[in-house]
Design a protein around this motif. Structure first.
Motif: not given
Length: 303
Positions: A157, A164, A109, A160, A127, A131, A167-168, A107
């Motif tokens: 990113d 995200k 970022i 960002f 990723g 998103e 999810r991370a 995954y």
């Protein structure tokens, strides 16, 4: 008190260059600023290679591929090829593939260049990109995760988002999931005072997951290990040249290298002095062996 940081000039300059086979250069602030080369930098790098020295370009920037770095170096007058570029994106791919032999996907970022370097080495990733997913916080907290994800990698990113981050942190609840970061630079030194760097994103994921990322880039020693493994250079005959004490110079110290601070970038001699006068051994690692006003000051040592 830490050892003195000596100005590199005269016979000392010639002696130093004669004693090294390989030179590691940071890029932004050392070889160029923005889209302009530091005056004399290209002549130095090209002359070093003509003299048989090995030259490598190291950067914590994960937003550009090795090909784009070669293109920029050549556009600014430097002789360069992909095998000389050690950036955090390809090195992160090497770490995942060689060091931990990742089974599964990553995954990410980060941007397209980071994803491209991973995919070029056969690593499946997800990723990058906006998103944009409709829904509520409760939906984001319970949405199905990709069961193939075995690592989280954080780079720079521009897109960002809170999603995200969610999810991370959810992936990282699994202690078997690897957690990597390209670098922890907290500032991108752009005109106008700079903007937040990758380190700010890394800190947010670390806080959310209550875990600490393994850092690929400077000041960690992994990029240097990659160079040693691929080119067989001798640390005792290698020098690191950079403009930042907390990344370039500290990496050199961590790898047992002699170091040169150039004053065309971020760090100053006032900062060096403060570290020298500190009682902390850790701060002494931030003191370079030598300093120059510009890398071009090394040119007379090759005559």
């Amino acid at each position: 008190m830490a050892a003195a940081c000596a100005p590199l000039a005269g016979d000392l300059r010639s002696q130093l260059l004669a004693s090294v086979d390989a030179l590691l250069f940071d890029c932004d602030g050392v070889l160029w600023r923005g889209e302009s080369a530091i005056p004399g930098a290209a002549q130095l790098v090209n002359r070093l290679q003509e003299c048989g020295k090995l030259v490598f370009f190291l950067t914590n920037n994960s937003t550009k591929s090795r090909e784009l770095y070669v293109e920029k170096l050549q556009r600014l007058g430097f002789r360069a090829h992909c095998q000389q570029i050690y950036a955090t994106a390809p090195c992160a791919a090497l770490y995942l593939r060689r060091e931990i032999q990742l089974c599964g996907s990553v995954y990410v970022i980060g941007g397209a260049a980071l994803r491209g370097e991973l995919q070029a080495q056969g690593i499946v990733c997800s990723g990058p990109g906006p998103e944009v997913t409709p829904g509520t916080l409760q939906v984001w907290a319970t949405e199905p995760l990709d069961l193939t994800v075995a690592a989280v990698l954080v780079g720079f990113d521009e897109q960002f988002t809170y999603l995200k981050l969610c999810r991370a942190s959810r992936y990282l609840r699994d202690p078997a999931c690897f957690f990597l970061a390209t670098n922890t630079d907290t500032l991108l030194p752009l005109e106008g005072g700079g903007i937040p760097g990758t380190g700010c994103l890394v800190k947010s994921v670390e806080a959310a997951s209550k875990r600490t990322a393994y850092v690929i880039g400077k000041p960690n020693d992994f990029m240097f290990k990659c160079i040693v493994n691929e080119h067989g250079i001798d640390p005792s005959r290698t020098v690191m040249i950079g403009d930042r004490l907390d990344t370039d110079i500290l990496m050199g110290s961590n790898c047992g290298l002699r170091t040169i601070l150039t004053l065309t970038g971020v760090s100053t001699l006032e900062e060096v002095k403060a570290h020298q006068e500190s009682d902390s051994p850790e701060r002494h690692k931030l003191v370079p062996t030598y300093y120059v006003n510009s890398v071009a000051d090394l040119l007379p040592g090759l005559e």
